[in-house]
Design an enzyme around this catalytic site. Structure first.
Site, PDB file in Angstrom:
ATOM      1  N   ASN A   1      23.838  17.887 -51.225  1.00 45.73           N
ATOM      2  CA  ASN A   1      22.542  18.139 -50.592  1.00 45.73           C
ATOM      3  C   ASN A   1      21.535  18.698 -51.591  1.00 45.73           C
ATOM      4  O   ASN A   1      21.826  19.694 -52.271  1.00 45.73           O
ATOM      5  CB  ASN A   1      22.697  19.173 -49.470  1.00 45.73           C
ATOM      6  CG  ASN A   1      23.486  18.661 -48.291  1.00 45.73           C
ATOM      7  OD1 ASN A   1      24.177  17.651 -48.383  1.00 45.73           O
ATOM      8  ND2 ASN A   1      23.381  19.358 -47.175  1.00 45.73           N
TER       9      ASN A   1
ATOM     10  N   GLY B   1      23.275  23.154 -51.416  1.00 43.95           N
ATOM     11  CA  GLY B   1      22.656  23.922 -52.504  1.00 43.95           C
ATOM     12  C   GLY B   1      22.683  23.179 -53.823  1.00 43.95           C
ATOM     13  O   GLY B   1      22.920  23.774 -54.875  1.00 43.95           O
ATOM     14  N   GLY B   2      22.422  21.865 -53.785  1.00 40.94           N
ATOM     15  CA  GLY B   2      22.519  21.035 -54.995  1.00 40.94           C
ATOM     16  C   GLY B   2      21.505  21.383 -56.082  1.00 40.94           C
ATOM     17  O   GLY B   2      21.691  21.041 -57.242  1.00 40.94           O
TER      18      GLY B   2
ATOM     19  N   ASP C   1      20.401  18.570 -40.528  1.00 34.08           N
ATOM     20  CA  ASP C   1      20.969  19.504 -41.505  1.00 34.08           C
ATOM     21  C   ASP C   1      21.102  20.894 -40.873  1.00 34.08           C
ATOM     22  O   ASP C   1      20.135  21.401 -40.290  1.00 34.08           O
ATOM     23  CB  ASP C   1      20.012  19.543 -42.714  1.00 34.08           C
ATOM     24  CG  ASP C   1      20.591  20.244 -43.917  1.00 34.08           C
ATOM     25  OD1 ASP C   1      21.830  20.357 -44.013  1.00 34.08           O
ATOM     26  OD2 ASP C   1      19.790  20.668 -44.778  1.00 34.08           O
TER      27      ASP C   1
ATOM     28  N   SER D   1      16.172  19.459 -41.505  1.00 37.60           N
ATOM     29  CA  SER D   1      16.556  20.766 -40.951  1.00 37.60           C
ATOM     30  C   SER D   1      15.844  20.936 -39.611  1.00 37.60           C
ATOM     31  O   SER D   1      14.904  20.198 -39.308  1.00 37.60           O
ATOM     32  CB  SER D   1      16.139  21.882 -41.908  1.00 37.60           C
ATOM     33  OG  SER D   1      14.714  21.929 -41.978  1.00 37.60           O
TER      34      SER D   1
ATOM     35  N   ASN E   1      17.414  19.844 -51.785  1.00 40.51           N
ATOM     36  CA  ASN E   1      16.175  20.100 -51.059  1.00 40.51           C
ATOM     37  C   ASN E   1      15.133  20.740 -51.991  1.00 40.51           C
ATOM     38  O   ASN E   1      14.114  20.140 -52.326  1.00 40.51           O
ATOM     39  CB  ASN E   1      16.478  21.001 -49.852  1.00 40.51           C
ATOM     40  CG  ASN E   1      15.245  21.289 -49.006  1.00 40.51           C
ATOM     41  OD1 ASN E   1      14.230  20.618 -49.139  1.00 40.51           O
ATOM     42  ND2 ASN E   1      15.324  22.286 -48.155  1.00 40.51           N
ATOM     43  N   THR E   2      15.419  21.972 -52.438  1.00 42.63           N
ATOM     44  CA  THR E   2      14.436  22.746 -53.207  1.00 42.63           C
ATOM     45  C   THR E   2      13.920  21.994 -54.438  1.00 42.63           C
ATOM     46  O   THR E   2      12.735  22.069 -54.767  1.00 42.63           O
ATOM     47  CB  THR E   2      15.064  24.088 -53.632  1.00 42.63           C
ATOM     48  OG1 THR E   2      15.581  24.721 -52.453  1.00 42.63           O
ATOM     49  CG2 THR E   2      14.053  25.004 -54.281  1.00 42.63           C
TER      50      THR E   2
HETATM   51  P1  13P Z   1      18.888  23.260 -52.153  1.00 42.55           P
HETATM   52  O1  13P Z   1      17.604  23.575 -51.510  1.00 42.55           O
HETATM   53  O2  13P Z   1      19.434  24.411 -52.932  1.00 42.55           O
HETATM   54  O3  13P Z   1      18.837  22.012 -52.972  1.00 42.55           O
HETATM   55  O4  13P Z   1      19.962  23.021 -50.992  1.00 42.55           O
HETATM   56  C1  13P Z   1      19.812  21.940 -50.121  1.00 42.55           C
HETATM   57  C2  13P Z   1      20.809  21.978 -49.010  1.00 42.55           C
HETATM   58  O5  13P Z   1      21.928  22.393 -49.152  1.00 42.55           O
HETATM   59  C3  13P Z   1      20.403  21.437 -47.698  1.00 42.55           C
HETATM   60  O6  13P Z   1      21.343  21.681 -46.728  1.00 42.55           O
END
Ligand code: 13P
Length: 288
Positions: A229, A208-209, A84, A49, A231-232
């Site tokens: 995707n 938002g995986g 991203d 990002s 991330n969290t």
């Molecule tokens: P999450 O943080 O919900 O996994 O989303 C990641 C994302 O979509 C990165 O662009």
């Protein structure tokens, strides 16, 4: 060598699986994701990002670090380094710095402006052999200060952007960055289906995986999602493992304070999360 994500995602779409995009934050993140991809013989996309880009001191640092790792760790699977949710200017900077893929997120602009800016980037990326992701309909939640309402994209607008020649398309289908609220309505498969009907073989991207139930992930893949995707979930796994290490007093035993020891449980937790996702997405063995 870094590669564009175009081929790997076209193969994924044709083969009915998805390639994981994992956001990276530092050396431990990049190393864990790359080693896991190699172990699993899976193609992979490293997501950065704009906030993470700044944190890591700039895009050139990241390109240098990742290219070095590809060589020193003998990574043979296809790896794309991808911006991203980039701004127009961010895309230009990453193209210049040596990224192999960029996302232009023009979802907050009126559609005409999103089309105009995306069109310019299509030409620029094609010239350099860099893949381009575009977005229609904002993804909900907040990621590095980019806040979206979690709307469902208009399939006709998706077709407008797809027809510009982008390589893959992120479309809002009720997905949200970060943890999902208890009252979340779930993904809109009706919207996804309608988008795929109009965009055909174009690989679709699910942001938002984190926290999407497995059956929904599988259904999304069956409806044309080829890039997911995450991330969290890696951040949560890293934090939990690090907390356990400290709470168990391990940093106070011997040389447990050595950052190479202190950060290891977190790095291993990222690897485990990435492997789990690759299994779920069906990308294991696809780079053989
Ligand atoms: P999450 O943080 O919900 O996994 O989303 C990641 C994302 O979509 C990165 O662009």
């Amino acid at each position: 060598m870094l590669v564009s994500a175009k081929d790997m995602l076209q193969k994924a779409k044709a083969g009915h699986y998805a390639v994981g995009h994992f956001n990276i934050n530092n050396l431990e993140w990049a190393k864990s994701v790359l080693l896991t991809a190699e172990e699993c013989k899976s193609p992979v996309i490293l997501g950065v990002s704009e906030g993470a880009g700044k944190y890591m001191t700039g895009y050139k640092t990241i390109v240098g670090m990742v290219n070095g790792m590809l060589e020193e760790l003998h990574i043979t699977v296809p790896v794309a380094l991808h911006l991203d949710h980039g701004s127009y200017e961010g895309c230009l900077k990453c193209i210049e710095a040596g990224f192999s893929s960029v996302m232009f997120d023009g979802s907050h602009y009126p559609i005409e402006e999103n089309v105009a800016k995306t069109k310019e980037l299509v030409a620029l990326c094609a010239e350099k052999g860099i893949s381009l992701e575009a977005e229609v309909g904002s993804i909900g939640g907040e990621e590095d200060g980019v806040i979206g309402a979690g709307e469902c994209a208009d399939p006709n607008e998706c077709k407008m952007i797809a027809d510009l020649g982008v390589d893959f398309l992120a479309a809002g289908i009720g997905n949200i960055h970060g943890k999902y609220p208890a009252n979340w309505q779930g993904l809109s498969f009706e919207t996804l289906d309608a988008i795929q009907q109009l965009t055909g073989t174009l690989p679709l991207v699910l942001h938002g995986g984190t926290g999407i139930p497995e059956d929904m992930i599988k259904k999304a893949i069956s409806l044309g999602v080829s890039k997911i995707n995450v991330n969290t979930e890696c951040q949560l796994a890293f934090a939990e493992a690090t907390r356990k290490y400290i709470e168990a007093g391990k940093d106070l035993e011997g040389k447990g304070f050595d950052p190479r020891k202190l950060l290891k449980p977190g790095a291993d937790a990222i690897s485990a999360t990435v492997k789990e996702k690759m299994e779920l997405f069906g990308s294991i063995g696809k780079a053989e």
